[in-house]
Design a protein around this motif. Structure first.
Motif, PDB file in Angstrom:
ATOM      1  N   VAL A   1       9.666  -3.429   8.467  1.00  0.00           N
ATOM      2  CA  VAL A   1      10.080  -3.921   7.474  1.00  0.00           C
ATOM      3  C   VAL A   1      10.215  -2.573   6.459  1.00  0.00           C
ATOM      4  N   SER A   2      11.607  -2.192   6.717  1.00  0.00           N
ATOM      5  CA  SER A   2      11.607  -1.024   5.265  1.00  0.00           C
ATOM      6  C   SER A   2      12.178  -1.151   4.283  1.00  0.00           C
ATOM      7  N   VAL A   3      11.881  -0.163   3.176  1.00  0.00           N
ATOM      8  CA  VAL A   3      12.472  -0.364   1.866  1.00  0.00           C
ATOM      9  C   VAL A   3      13.664   0.499   1.441  1.00  0.00           C
ATOM     10  N   ARG A   4      14.590   0.328   0.887  1.00  0.00           N
ATOM     11  CA  ARG A   4      16.114   0.099   0.498  1.00  0.00           C
ATOM     12  C   ARG A   4      15.955   1.347  -1.153  1.00  0.00           C
ATOM     13  N   THR A   5      15.248   1.120  -1.159  1.00  0.00           N
ATOM     14  CA  THR A   5      14.874   1.582  -2.735  1.00  0.00           C
ATOM     15  C   THR A   5      13.953   3.130  -2.103  1.00  0.00           C
ATOM     16  N   GLY A   6      15.042   3.969  -3.437  1.00  0.00           N
ATOM     17  CA  GLY A   6      14.368   5.196  -3.142  1.00  0.00           C
ATOM     18  C   GLY A   6      13.449   6.187  -4.732  1.00  0.00           C
ATOM     19  N   ALA A   7      12.818   5.221  -5.993  1.00  0.00           N
ATOM     20  CA  ALA A   7      11.507   4.812  -6.142  1.00  0.00           C
ATOM     21  C   ALA A   7      10.628   3.868  -6.597  1.00  0.00           C
ATOM     22  N   VAL A   8       9.749   3.856  -6.775  1.00  0.00           N
ATOM     23  CA  VAL A   8       8.693   2.654  -6.963  1.00  0.00           C
ATOM     24  C   VAL A   8       7.954   3.163  -7.800  1.00  0.00           C
ATOM     25  N   LEU A   9       7.588   1.803  -8.620  1.00  0.00           N
ATOM     26  CA  LEU A   9       6.786   1.686  -9.922  1.00  0.00           C
ATOM     27  C   LEU A   9       4.993   1.764  -9.040  1.00  0.00           C
ATOM     28  N   ILE A  10       4.369   2.596  -9.341  1.00  0.00           N
ATOM     29  CA  ILE A  10       3.056   2.530  -8.956  1.00  0.00           C
ATOM     30  C   ILE A  10       2.130   2.313  -9.522  1.00  0.00           C
ATOM     31  N   ASP A  11       1.388   1.789  -8.599  1.00  0.00           N
ATOM     32  CA  ASP A  11       0.050   0.611  -9.487  1.00  0.00           C
ATOM     33  C   ASP A  11      -0.541   1.336  -8.973  1.00  0.00           C
ATOM     34  N   SER A  12      -2.453   1.204  -9.580  1.00  0.00           N
ATOM     35  CA  SER A  12      -3.447   0.632  -8.455  1.00  0.00           C
ATOM     36  C   SER A  12      -3.888  -0.389  -8.305  1.00  0.00           C
TER      37      SER A  12
ATOM     38  N   SER B   1       1.055  -1.487   0.544  1.00  0.00           N
ATOM     39  CA  SER B   1      -0.003  -0.232  -0.283  1.00  0.00           C
ATOM     40  C   SER B   1       1.205   1.126  -0.193  1.00  0.00           C
ATOM     41  N   ALA B   2       0.380   2.583  -0.598  1.00  0.00           N
ATOM     42  CA  ALA B   2       1.076   3.671  -1.097  1.00  0.00           C
ATOM     43  C   ALA B   2       0.303   4.762  -0.871  1.00  0.00           C
ATOM     44  N   THR B   3       0.553   5.673  -0.297  1.00  0.00           N
ATOM     45  CA  THR B   3      -0.399   6.804  -0.238  1.00  0.00           C
ATOM     46  C   THR B   3       0.099   8.346  -1.122  1.00  0.00           C
ATOM     47  N   ALA B   4      -0.350   8.758  -1.780  1.00  0.00           N
ATOM     48  CA  ALA B   4       0.157   9.459  -2.706  1.00  0.00           C
ATOM     49  C   ALA B   4       0.515  11.311  -1.733  1.00  0.00           C
ATOM     50  N   THR B   5       1.712  11.735  -1.865  1.00  0.00           N
ATOM     51  CA  THR B   5       1.790  12.966  -0.950  1.00  0.00           C
ATOM     52  C   THR B   5       2.708  13.287  -1.707  1.00  0.00           C
ATOM     53  N   THR B   6       3.484  14.760  -1.219  1.00  0.00           N
ATOM     54  CA  THR B   6       3.942  15.950  -2.052  1.00  0.00           C
ATOM     55  C   THR B   6       5.406  15.615  -2.345  1.00  0.00           C
ATOM     56  N   GLY B   7       5.782  15.298  -3.403  1.00  0.00           N
ATOM     57  CA  GLY B   7       7.185  14.762  -4.261  1.00  0.00           C
ATOM     58  C   GLY B   7       7.290  13.663  -4.264  1.00  0.00           C
ATOM     59  N   GLY B   8       6.115  12.537  -3.804  1.00  0.00           N
ATOM     60  CA  GLY B   8       5.831  11.106  -4.087  1.00  0.00           C
ATOM     61  C   GLY B   8       5.528  10.396  -3.684  1.00  0.00           C
ATOM     62  N   VAL B   9       4.998   9.243  -3.353  1.00  0.00           N
ATOM     63  CA  VAL B   9       4.587   8.631  -2.157  1.00  0.00           C
ATOM     64  C   VAL B   9       4.998   7.627  -0.583  1.00  0.00           C
ATOM     65  N   GLN B  10       3.990   7.303  -0.308  1.00  0.00           N
ATOM     66  CA  GLN B  10       4.938   6.660   1.726  1.00  0.00           C
ATOM     67  C   GLN B  10       4.814   6.024   1.282  1.00  0.00           C
ATOM     68  N   VAL B  11       5.395   4.769   1.314  1.00  0.00           N
ATOM     69  CA  VAL B  11       6.091   3.548   1.625  1.00  0.00           C
ATOM     70  C   VAL B  11       6.706   2.671   2.122  1.00  0.00           C
ATOM     71  N   LEU B  12       5.760   2.193   3.249  1.00  0.00           N
ATOM     72  CA  LEU B  12       6.618   1.920   4.824  1.00  0.00           C
ATOM     73  C   LEU B  12       7.315   2.890   4.997  1.00  0.00           C
ATOM     74  N   GLY B  13       6.398   4.359   5.416  1.00  0.00           N
ATOM     75  CA  GLY B  13       6.777   5.914   6.152  1.00  0.00           C
ATOM     76  C   GLY B  13       8.340   6.278   5.523  1.00  0.00           C
ATOM     77  N   LYS B  14       8.146   5.577   4.651  1.00  0.00           N
ATOM     78  CA  LYS B  14       9.460   6.835   3.029  1.00  0.00           C
ATOM     79  C   LYS B  14       8.723   6.423   2.080  1.00  0.00           C
ATOM     80  N   LEU B  15       9.617   8.207   2.388  1.00  0.00           N
ATOM     81  CA  LEU B  15       9.234   9.016   0.958  1.00  0.00           C
ATOM     82  C   LEU B  15       9.923   8.910  -0.266  1.00  0.00           C
ATOM     83  N   LEU B  16       9.189   8.115  -1.338  1.00  0.00           N
ATOM     84  CA  LEU B  16      10.015   7.864  -2.465  1.00  0.00           C
ATOM     85  C   LEU B  16       9.440   8.125  -3.707  1.00  0.00           C
ATOM     86  N   LYS B  17      10.312   8.645  -4.395  1.00  0.00           N
ATOM     87  CA  LYS B  17       9.763   9.029  -5.975  1.00  0.00           C
ATOM     88  C   LYS B  17       8.977   7.942  -6.459  1.00  0.00           C
TER      89      LYS B  17
END
Length: 370
Positions: A337-348, A245-261
């Motif tokens: 659980v956390s995520v190490r990448t800085g950008a993710v692909l987003i889908d519905s 699950s991801a949440t849209a926010t300014t500058g990208g999306v929040q995933v597991l508590g981390k802001l990602l592009k």
């Protein structure tokens, strides 16, 4: 060995059967000497693409150019093409050498030329000592190498491989795909490989085209398809992913508590809700945490690496890490659980339950990639 490797260009190809469109305005080009792998689910049109290029099917619209010449309506024999099918199609009453030389005999080559060429190619595919054996005396992998040598005997400008390894045992497939790549590099022949096997395509293709619905969904190097997929379909078809699950926010999306592009801004859904990030198993990080939201369910040994399967807020996640590190996470252990990448692909978000993760893939340049 030198060869007149040909450029291949398929332009605006359409093909229908019984009113059903199999190829839909498809464009595909191959560089001289390139090995291009076509990958995709059953019914995507990859085999029809090969048959159109071979001249076994005539497109309803579009053109086929080989070496700059229009071959759209040329017969199979007039295209300078060699074909290797899934079935070996060797003549059982002929020796390996005679099978390899058969095309040259039809072309009117002298007996000495046929013998020398057959010996050269059987040496190339590692079967020189089996030249006088008949197909029934050879293993499946050896028969497929004879079929490959036979296709190369006529010095084709383009080589077509139609699921050439699918009938072989797993260990034989791994060895033979390495041989195919070595032989293709040595011969320098422009080659199209059609396969449903992601690992096969990524391992030996210079470029890989993933097809869906009669069109090329994405075409690029194996690294590009795996590391920077353009769509959710590519991400899930080429390798393993977790949907989180991801949440849209300014500058990208929040995933597991981390802001990602967002890596796919052009194709990402416009909605700010109901989003999912597609994250590779190796891009997730585990930490033992008594208050963590994840619970370890099991560990799957995959050799040097293992997959930790988690229940994370009612959803199964897969985390890949070195086997010696996986031993620290026993079943029922709570983790964060956390995520190490800085950008993710987003889908519905999908309403269906997540599918089981596929087996890991390997690539010589990338190592273990799923």
């Amino acid at each position: 060995m030198t060869r007149d490797s040909a450029e291949v260009v398929l332009s605006s190809i359409s093909k229908s059967y019984a009113g059903k469109k199999v190829l839909d305005n498809l464009d595909l080009s191959m560089k001289p000497g390139e090995l291009l792998a076509l990958l995709g689910p059953s019914g995507c049109g990859k085999t029809t693409t090969l048959r159109v290029l071979a001249g076994m099917e005539t497109p309803d619209a579009g053109s086929v150019h080989i070496g700059g010449a229009d071959m759209t309506h040329a017969p199979v024999r007039g295209r300078g093409i060699g074909i290797v099918f899934q079935s070996y199609s060797l003549f059982p009453h002929m020796s390996a050498a005679q099978n390899v030389a058969y095309g040259l005999r039809l072309a009117g080559a002298s007996k000495s030329r046929r013998g020398a060429r057959a010996a050269e190619l059987l040496e190339m595919v590692g079967l020189a000592e089996h030249a006088q054996k008949h197909p029934g005396q050879l293993s499946g992998g050896q028969q497929q190498r004879v079929a490959l040598a036979r296709a190369l005997a006529i010095e084709p400008r383009v080589l077509l491989l139609d699921e050439p390894l699918s009938a072989l045992d797993a260990q034989v497939r791994v060895h033979l795909r390495e041989e195919i790549k070595r032989i293709q590099l040595q011969s320098g022949t422009t080659t199209l490989l059609v396969t449903h096997d992601q690992e096969e395509a990524l391992t030996i293709g210079d470029r890989v085209g993933v097809m869906l619905g009669g069109q090329i969904e994405q075409l690029g190097t194996p690294e590009q398809l795996y590391c920077t997929p353009r769509t959710a379909f590519i991400s899930e078809f080429v390798g393993a992913v977790n949907r989180i699950s991801a949440t849209a926010t300014t500058g990208g999306v929040q995933v597991l508590g981390k802001l990602l592009k967002i890596s796919n801004p052009q194709t990402a859904p416009a909605s700010a809700t109901g989003l999912e990030a597609l994250v590779r198993p190796e891009d997730l990080v585990l930490r033992a945490d008594a208050a963590g939201a994840g619970i370890v369910e099991s560990a799957v040994l995959r050799g040097a690496h293992s997959s930790i399967m988690l229940d994370y807020q009612g959803r199964t996640l897969r985390v890949d890490l070195p086997t010696h590190e996986a031993a620290a996470f026993a079943p029922a252990c709570r983790v964060s659980v956390s995520v190490r990448t800085g950008a993710v692909l987003i889908d519905s978000a999908k309403t269906a339950a997540p599918a089981a993760a596929p087996a890991p893939l390997h690539h010589p340049a990338l190592g273990r990639i799923a």
